[in-house]
Design a protein around this motif. Structure first.
Motif, PDB file in Angstrom:
ATOM      1  N   ALA A 250       0.706  -1.270   0.096  1.00  0.00           N
ATOM      2  CA  ALA A 250       0.002  -0.095   0.040  1.00  0.00           C
ATOM      3  C   ALA A 250       0.862   1.065   0.106  1.00  0.00           C
ATOM      4  O   ALA A 250       0.608   2.300  -0.662  1.00  0.00           O
ATOM      5  N   ALA A 251       2.035   1.065   0.776  1.00  0.00           N
ATOM      6  CA  ALA A 251       3.061   2.298   0.590  1.00  0.00           C
ATOM      7  C   ALA A 251       3.558   2.522  -0.699  1.00  0.00           C
ATOM      8  O   ALA A 251       3.195   3.717  -1.144  1.00  0.00           O
ATOM      9  N   GLN A 252       3.718   1.682  -1.346  1.00  0.00           N
ATOM     10  CA  GLN A 252       4.002   1.897  -2.869  1.00  0.00           C
ATOM     11  C   GLN A 252       2.866   2.457  -3.838  1.00  0.00           C
ATOM     12  O   GLN A 252       3.217   3.421  -4.368  1.00  0.00           O
ATOM     13  N   TYR A 253       1.935   1.965  -3.482  1.00  0.00           N
ATOM     14  CA  TYR A 253       0.516   2.553  -4.150  1.00  0.00           C
ATOM     15  C   TYR A 253       0.124   4.038  -3.660  1.00  0.00           C
ATOM     16  O   TYR A 253      -0.373   4.746  -4.559  1.00  0.00           O
TER      17      TYR A 253
ATOM     18  N   GLY B 366      -1.468  15.020 -10.230  1.00  0.00           N
ATOM     19  CA  GLY B 366      -2.882  14.965 -10.056  1.00  0.00           C
ATOM     20  C   GLY B 366      -3.569  13.676 -10.510  1.00  0.00           C
ATOM     21  O   GLY B 366      -4.755  13.566 -10.646  1.00  0.00           O
ATOM     22  N   MET B 367      -2.719  12.612 -10.382  1.00  0.00           N
ATOM     23  CA  MET B 367      -3.215  11.276 -10.676  1.00  0.00           C
ATOM     24  C   MET B 367      -3.801  10.408  -9.152  1.00  0.00           C
ATOM     25  O   MET B 367      -2.954  10.559  -8.289  1.00  0.00           O
ATOM     26  N   GLY B 368      -4.748   9.984  -9.050  1.00  0.00           N
ATOM     27  CA  GLY B 368      -5.251   9.040  -8.035  1.00  0.00           C
ATOM     28  C   GLY B 368      -5.476   7.585  -8.536  1.00  0.00           C
ATOM     29  O   GLY B 368      -5.999   7.403  -9.389  1.00  0.00           O
ATOM     30  N   TYR B 369      -5.125   6.706  -7.662  1.00  0.00           N
ATOM     31  CA  TYR B 369      -5.386   5.510  -7.966  1.00  0.00           C
ATOM     32  C   TYR B 369      -5.874   4.581  -6.870  1.00  0.00           C
ATOM     33  O   TYR B 369      -5.531   4.279  -5.728  1.00  0.00           O
ATOM     34  N   VAL B 370      -7.255   3.911  -6.968  1.00  0.00           N
ATOM     35  CA  VAL B 370      -7.881   3.147  -5.966  1.00  0.00           C
ATOM     36  C   VAL B 370      -7.846   1.915  -6.602  1.00  0.00           C
ATOM     37  O   VAL B 370      -8.145   1.378  -7.468  1.00  0.00           O
ATOM     38  N   PRO B 371      -6.772   1.060  -5.984  1.00  0.00           N
ATOM     39  CA  PRO B 371      -6.546  -0.144  -6.450  1.00  0.00           C
ATOM     40  C   PRO B 371      -7.395  -1.240  -6.044  1.00  0.00           C
ATOM     41  O   PRO B 371      -8.398  -0.961  -5.220  1.00  0.00           O
ATOM     42  N   GLU B 372      -7.285  -2.414  -6.667  1.00  0.00           N
ATOM     43  CA  GLU B 372      -8.192  -3.349  -6.699  1.00  0.00           C
ATOM     44  C   GLU B 372      -8.311  -3.995  -5.138  1.00  0.00           C
ATOM     45  O   GLU B 372      -9.836  -4.299  -4.876  1.00  0.00           O
ATOM     46  N   ASP B 373      -7.330  -4.260  -4.448  1.00  0.00           N
ATOM     47  CA  ASP B 373      -7.478  -5.135  -3.208  1.00  0.00           C
ATOM     48  C   ASP B 373      -7.079  -4.119  -1.981  1.00  0.00           C
ATOM     49  O   ASP B 373      -6.004  -3.738  -1.868  1.00  0.00           O
ATOM     50  N   ARG B 374      -8.075  -3.620  -1.691  1.00  0.00           N
ATOM     51  CA  ARG B 374      -7.999  -2.528  -0.543  1.00  0.00           C
ATOM     52  C   ARG B 374      -7.310  -2.983   0.861  1.00  0.00           C
ATOM     53  O   ARG B 374      -6.615  -1.996   1.147  1.00  0.00           O
ATOM     54  N   ARG B 375      -7.273  -4.175   1.252  1.00  0.00           N
ATOM     55  CA  ARG B 375      -6.679  -4.534   2.195  1.00  0.00           C
ATOM     56  C   ARG B 375      -5.162  -4.482   2.175  1.00  0.00           C
ATOM     57  O   ARG B 375      -4.377  -4.213   2.796  1.00  0.00           O
ATOM     58  N   ARG B 376      -4.834  -5.261   0.916  1.00  0.00           N
ATOM     59  CA  ARG B 376      -3.233  -5.484   0.692  1.00  0.00           C
ATOM     60  C   ARG B 376      -2.854  -4.114   0.202  1.00  0.00           C
ATOM     61  O   ARG B 376      -1.622  -3.884   0.339  1.00  0.00           O
ATOM     62  N   GLN B 377      -3.549  -3.727  -0.965  1.00  0.00           N
ATOM     63  CA  GLN B 377      -2.658  -2.400  -1.702  1.00  0.00           C
ATOM     64  C   GLN B 377      -3.091  -1.003  -1.221  1.00  0.00           C
ATOM     65  O   GLN B 377      -2.532  -0.164  -1.767  1.00  0.00           O
ATOM     66  N   GLY B 378      -4.127  -0.859  -0.507  1.00  0.00           N
ATOM     67  CA  GLY B 378      -4.740   0.422  -0.220  1.00  0.00           C
ATOM     68  C   GLY B 378      -4.706   1.026   0.923  1.00  0.00           C
ATOM     69  O   GLY B 378      -3.837   2.042   1.375  1.00  0.00           O
ATOM     70  N   LEU B 379      -5.041   0.312   2.180  1.00  0.00           N
ATOM     71  CA  LEU B 379      -5.242   0.849   3.248  1.00  0.00           C
ATOM     72  C   LEU B 379      -3.902   0.435   4.390  1.00  0.00           C
ATOM     73  O   LEU B 379      -3.404  -0.688   4.152  1.00  0.00           O
ATOM     74  N   GLY B 437     -17.643  -0.995   3.023  1.00  0.00           N
ATOM     75  CA  GLY B 437     -18.036   0.027   2.622  1.00  0.00           C
ATOM     76  C   GLY B 437     -17.279   1.484   2.677  1.00  0.00           C
ATOM     77  O   GLY B 437     -16.631   2.113   1.730  1.00  0.00           O
ATOM     78  N   ASN B 438     -17.189   1.571   4.080  1.00  0.00           N
ATOM     79  CA  ASN B 438     -16.465   2.717   4.644  1.00  0.00           C
ATOM     80  C   ASN B 438     -15.036   2.799   4.419  1.00  0.00           C
ATOM     81  O   ASN B 438     -14.424   3.912   4.132  1.00  0.00           O
ATOM     82  N   GLN B 439     -14.371   1.593   4.498  1.00  0.00           N
ATOM     83  CA  GLN B 439     -13.122   1.346   3.931  1.00  0.00           C
ATOM     84  C   GLN B 439     -12.841   1.748   2.388  1.00  0.00           C
ATOM     85  O   GLN B 439     -11.854   2.691   2.363  1.00  0.00           O
ATOM     86  N   GLN B 440     -13.735   1.483   1.744  1.00  0.00           N
ATOM     87  CA  GLN B 440     -13.499   1.603   0.405  1.00  0.00           C
ATOM     88  C   GLN B 440     -13.761   3.212   0.271  1.00  0.00           C
ATOM     89  O   GLN B 440     -12.990   3.934  -0.808  1.00  0.00           O
ATOM     90  N   LYS B 441     -14.572   3.829   0.994  1.00  0.00           N
ATOM     91  CA  LYS B 441     -14.690   5.334   0.684  1.00  0.00           C
ATOM     92  C   LYS B 441     -13.498   6.118   1.199  1.00  0.00           C
ATOM     93  O   LYS B 441     -13.069   7.036   0.455  1.00  0.00           O
ATOM     94  N   LEU B 457      -9.499   3.586 -11.215  1.00  0.00           N
ATOM     95  CA  LEU B 457     -10.441   3.011 -10.300  1.00  0.00           C
ATOM     96  C   LEU B 457     -10.554   1.632 -10.820  1.00  0.00           C
ATOM     97  O   LEU B 457     -10.997   1.037 -11.629  1.00  0.00           O
ATOM     98  N   ASP B 458      -9.983   0.582  -9.731  1.00  0.00           N
ATOM     99  CA  ASP B 458     -10.128  -0.830 -10.086  1.00  0.00           C
ATOM    100  C   ASP B 458     -10.952  -1.555  -9.182  1.00  0.00           C
ATOM    101  O   ASP B 458     -10.874  -1.560  -7.926  1.00  0.00           O
ATOM    102  N   GLU B 459     -12.053  -1.838  -9.682  1.00  0.00           N
ATOM    103  CA  GLU B 459     -13.080  -2.702  -9.116  1.00  0.00           C
ATOM    104  C   GLU B 459     -13.394  -1.737  -7.878  1.00  0.00           C
ATOM    105  O   GLU B 459     -13.512  -2.343  -6.452  1.00  0.00           O
ATOM    106  N   PRO B 460     -13.806  -0.506  -7.930  1.00  0.00           N
ATOM    107  CA  PRO B 460     -14.237   0.296  -6.866  1.00  0.00           C
ATOM    108  C   PRO B 460     -15.259  -0.218  -5.933  1.00  0.00           C
ATOM    109  O   PRO B 460     -15.494   0.385  -4.805  1.00  0.00           O
ATOM    110  N   THR B 461     -16.218  -1.124  -6.353  1.00  0.00           N
ATOM    111  CA  THR B 461     -17.281  -1.349  -5.591  1.00  0.00           C
ATOM    112  C   THR B 461     -17.371  -3.005  -5.102  1.00  0.00           C
ATOM    113  O   THR B 461     -18.201  -3.574  -4.591  1.00  0.00           O
TER     114      THR B 461
END
Lengths: 370, 539
Positions: A250-253, B366-379, B437-441, B457-461
């Motif tokens: 996640a840090a990389q992302y 100004g690019m933003g990326y919401v990756p597919e796996d929020r637990r592993r890649q996001g939060l 849902g709130n984690q995704q938000k 946005l990768d699988e945002p829902t």
């Protein structure tokens, strides 16, 4: 009806109690209380400040100002390094080489200071250098601090670069540098100790006596603890470190320069090992080739007792310092309670496991409460 | 009371986690030979009920009975020997071991010398696996299998009759917890077939899911839970999608307001699950088509060995470009490469004419990326919600030397929490305390702001409840209306069709075609997604 979801802000006492370090503080206080009660008393010779006469007074063996400062001094060498180790463990790494970095920094610092002293006294190369007189503090302190910290930082940067560049686990890299740097120390010294360091740095600074105690290492420790706390909580770098340790992907992302942060954190850890080495040189006014032997384990133990998680993402500079104090208190307890010092390691080992288990239990209970 | 014909009865089950009442007084009956769906939004308690039935969780009250015999609460062992098996949502296996080892891990067969008997192990494993899928090599490491086949291996493991267990019956009830959540369309279809096959053998299959299309394709009866309470058990044949959605969310959806191709999307989305399309039709606001703003994001010749082949695309201001394709077709890899995460990628990525070379460059542009796996890649679960929201921008907010400006950070966090309606007790808590849902938000809020030019946005829902999905759709359209260029990857066809202005489809790491207007249909997307090039060059 008022909204039940809005809670009043927690009081200061409550916030303090909720702080992750509170459990450790309670353990330390409980231990101090127990040592005060069970440690018994001893006779001590005290010099009257007015008449200048020596008198004998009965003091508590533990709760004596001198003893307490001594405990804090012994803890401070470990504690200073534990602050740096906390940062390394927070990013999910480990540094086994701090003891060797400490020794190498102290060695090169001692050599530089001795050369400085020789130069100041006008002793030709290879001549006998005494510590009396010679270089004043304004020359000795920058040399000592500078050399020790630079050497430490360089070693840390080496660790960090190898970890990041070779993509090898820091355990392996620092296991290697631990052995290699220790080897360098023995090769350079040939197993001999170094003395003849400027008096201005030891008696004049790091071992300056105030009211019969030597508080400077303790003060350095406090400054490092506060600085470490600020770096970890209030600098972007610190939060990025926590992010990396908690979830590197996640840090990389999130666009964090993971490699850069890792190198900086390892460098800081080395730098603090160098600082600790400088305090040691100043306090003992000499270098012993086996300085810092086995320190890595005490430092890691202090860090872990202080609440750092070896899987990364969790840790606190203040906790690490408290952990170092607790370890030193245990050593002190063995003396106060007249227990054979051979048992110290057994008790210490048990204490480390108990402390970590207690910390985890507390965390589990807290998460269960929701 | 057990009634004749019931194989398994979960009676008056209650379960509480901390402050959350996950289940309260729920009673459901399962018959042999049926596929019985447990449905509900996230947090409705359907997974919890599945786990209670399988003995993974101990209920606070209530009992589970098989053939009128009460199971020991919370005993996986007892449930197992009564023939109740669970296939878990998260694939809990050892990817480094072979398929056979994974299947026999509980009792590795040994030779007389006490060594592992690989031949016997392979025989047993293939007997189990090949009744479901004959193409699986049981000696291959499990990790080398596609997710669908891994899932099949898990089902095979659940079907195992464990030898040596006293009174151990064969499998009689099998709980499938979100079995298709990580599978591609084709894999999911295969899995549904297997599910029907199991019911055909007389097993009671408990199917936990929130994918509507699957429920209607495979289930005989549907039990809906809402907020931990039982709502209804209805035969699937007498149930239509709007009724089911109403049961799940407890209210009727508003009359659909539909844009030109939301309608087109919905028309073709029928096969996938009309209810979801209906929900989107109802909730995604009408959007203008054929906007011709300036190009914001331009990608030219983006390639990466084994992942991407010569991908080029352009997204205009205010446009949502959908990315279709099967799982593993290179959609996430495309987004990774655009965001600068793929160090081996070659080609050009430009935002408003400025070349982007790294993640930091992308963020600065100004690019933003919401990756597919929020637990592993996001939060970051060790950090607070506050820090999760601002971490990529902390440096920008901070003063010299990286000293954080807490005031500025808090202001930003307050704005985002309010604008995105993140339901958190405090921004100082870990995102682990939030619902999915709130984690995704939180993750979307992190990347969506006034400076956002490009949003990937990768699988945002994925894995969020219907209500939050609607909010996400609104947020995506809002961001487009404010002038962001959006690249949207989604496996949910109705969602992709309804939200996108144009759609590109990926297949085997390259863009196999582009669809717009009336050509945006599910059939066309599937055709392009499976349009394997003649000399199939793998990796």
């Amino acid at each position: 009806m008022p909204d039940a979801a809005i809670k009043p802000p927690a009081s200061l006492a409550r916030r303090l109690f909720r702080a992750p370090e509170s459990g450790l503080v309670l353990v330390i206080l409980a231990m101090m209380l127990a040592l005060t009660v069970f440690g018994g008393t001893k006779e001590k010779r005290v010099r009257e400040s007015v008449s200048g006469e020596w008198t004998k007074v009965t003091v508590n063996r533990f709760l004596d100002f001198e003893n307490l400062v001594l405990v804090a001094k012994d803890a401070s060498f470990i504690a200073i390094m534990a602050v740096g180790m906390t940062a390394v463990i927070v990013i999910g790494g480990i540094d086994l080489s701090v003891g060797s970095i400490y020794a190498l920094a102290a060695l090169l610092g001692a050599m530089a200071l001795r050369a400085l002293q020789g130069h100041w006294l006008g002793v030709p190369a290879g001549g006998e250098v005494t510590s009396a007189g010679g270089a004043p503090l304004w020359a000795a302190l920058p040399v000592g601090l500078g050399v020790c910290c630079m050497v430490g930082a360089a070693c840390g940067a080496l660790n960090g670069s190898l970890v990041v560049g070779l993509r090898v686990h820091p355990f392996i890299i620092t296991l290697g540098t631990m052995a290699a740097l220790r080897g360098v120390v023995f090769v350079v010294t040939g197993g001999l100790s170094i003395s003849g360091l400027p008096e201005s740095l030891s008696a004049g600074f790091f071992k300056a006596g105030i009211a019969g105690v030597y508080p400077v290492p303790l003060l350095v420790m406090l400054v490092v603890a506060c600085a470490g706390h600020l770096v970890l909580t209030r600098l972007v770098l610190g939060r990025q470190a926590f992010g990396i340790g908690g979830n590197e992907t996640a840090a990389q992302y999130a666009g964090i320069r993971v490699g850069m942060v890792k190198v900086i954190v390892h460098t800081l850890c080395g730098l603090l090992a160098g600082l600790s080495a400088c305090v040691y040189l100043g306090y003992y006014a000499a270098f012993e080739p086996n300085a810092g032997n086995g320190y890595e384990l005490s430092v890691i133990a202090a860090t872990v007792i202080g609440g750092a998680s070896l899987s990364g993402g969790r840790g606190s500079a203040l906790g690490a310092v408290l952990g170092a104090l607790l370890i030193q208190l245990i050593t002190n307890a063995m003396i106060i309670l007249d227990i054979d010092s051979s048992y110290t390691n057994i008790v210490m080992g048990a204490a480390i496991v108990v402390a970590v288990v207690m910390d985890q239990t507390k965390a589990r209970l807290a998460s269960r409460r929701g | 009371m057990s009634q004749p014909g019931d194989l398994l009865v979960a009676e008056n089950i209650s379960k509480r986690f901390g402050l959350t009442q996950a289940l309260s007084d729920v009673t459901v009956r399962f018959a042999p030979g049926e596929v019985h769906a447990l449905m509900g939004e996230n947090g409705a308690g359907k997974s919890t009920l599945g786990k209670v039935i399988a003995g993974l969780l101990k209920p606070d009250a209530g009992r589970v009975m098989v053939d009128g015999r009460e199971l020991r609460p919370g005993s996986l062992q007892d449930a197992f020997s009564a023939g109740v098996r669970i296939v878990h949502q998260e694939l809990a296996q050892c990817p480094n071991l072979s398929v056979a080892e994974n299947l026999c891990l509980h009792a590795l067969p040994r030779t007389r010398l006490g060594l592992v008997d690989f031949r016997a192990m392979a025989d047993r494993a293939s007997a189990l696996v090949h009744q479901l899928d004959a193409g699986i090599d049981v000696e291959a490491p499990l990790g080398s299998l596609a997710p669908g086949r891994r899932q099949i291996c898990q089902i095979a493991a659940a079907l195992d009759e464990r030898p040596g267990t006293a009174g151990g019956a064969g499998p009689r009830v099998i709980v499938l917890d979100e079995p298709t959540s990580s599978l591609s369309v084709a894999e999911a279809d295969r899995l549904l077939e297997i599910t029907r096959g199991l019911a055909g053998q007389g097993l009671a299959v408990i199917y936990v899911s929130h994918r509507m299309g699957e429920i209607f394709a495979v289930c005989d009866r549907v039990t809906v839970l809402r907020d931990g309470r039982f709502v209804a058990t209805t035969p699937a044949a007498s149930l239509d999608e709007p009724t089911l959605v109403e049961q799940m969310i407890g209210r009727k959806l508003e009359t659909p307001v539909r844009g030109a191709h939301a309608a087109a999307g919905a028309r073709t989305g029928r096969a996938e699950g009309e209810a979801e399309a209906g929900a989107i039709r109802a909730l995604a606001p009408e959007h203008a088509t054929g906007q011709a703003g300036p190009v914001i994001l331009e990608v030219r010749g983006l390639s990466s060995p084994g992942r991407l082949r010569d991908a080029s695309l352009a997204v205009r201001k205010g446009e949502v470009l959908g990315v279709g394709g099967l799982v593993g077709s290179g959609r996430s890899e495309l987004l990774d490469a655009i965001f600068g995460l793929d160090s081996r990628a070659s080609g050009r990525v430009e935002v408003e004419g400025q070349r982007v070379r790294s993640v930091r460059g992308a963020i600065a542009a100004g690019m933003g990326y919401v990756p597919e796996d929020r637990r592993r890649q996001g939060l970051f679960f060790d950090l607070s919600i506050h820090e999760n929201l601002v971490l990529p921008f902390m440096t920008r907010l901070a003063s010299a030397l990286g000293w954080r400006r807490l005031g500025a950070e808090r202001r930003l966090v307050r704005e985002k929490v309010a604008a995105f309606q993140i339901k958190a007790a405090s921004a100082g808590l870990s995102p682990g305390t939030l619902s999915g849902g709130n984690q995704q938000k939180v993750l979307i809020a992190r990347w969506m702001g006034p400076q956002t030019r490009v949003l990937l946005l990768d699988e945002p829902t994925r894995g969020i409840d219907v209500g939050t999905k609607a909010e996400v759709y609104r947020l995506v359209r809002d961001a487009a209306e404010r002038g962001a260029a959006i690249l949207l990857v989604s496996s949910e066809m109705p969602e992709l069709l309804a939200l996108s202005d144009r759609i590109i489809v990926m297949c085997e790491g390259r863009i196999s075609g582009e669809l717009s207007g009336e050509a945006m249909t599910q059939a066309n997307i599937l055709r392009l997604a499976t349009a394997t090039s003649a000399p199939a060059i793998a990796g």
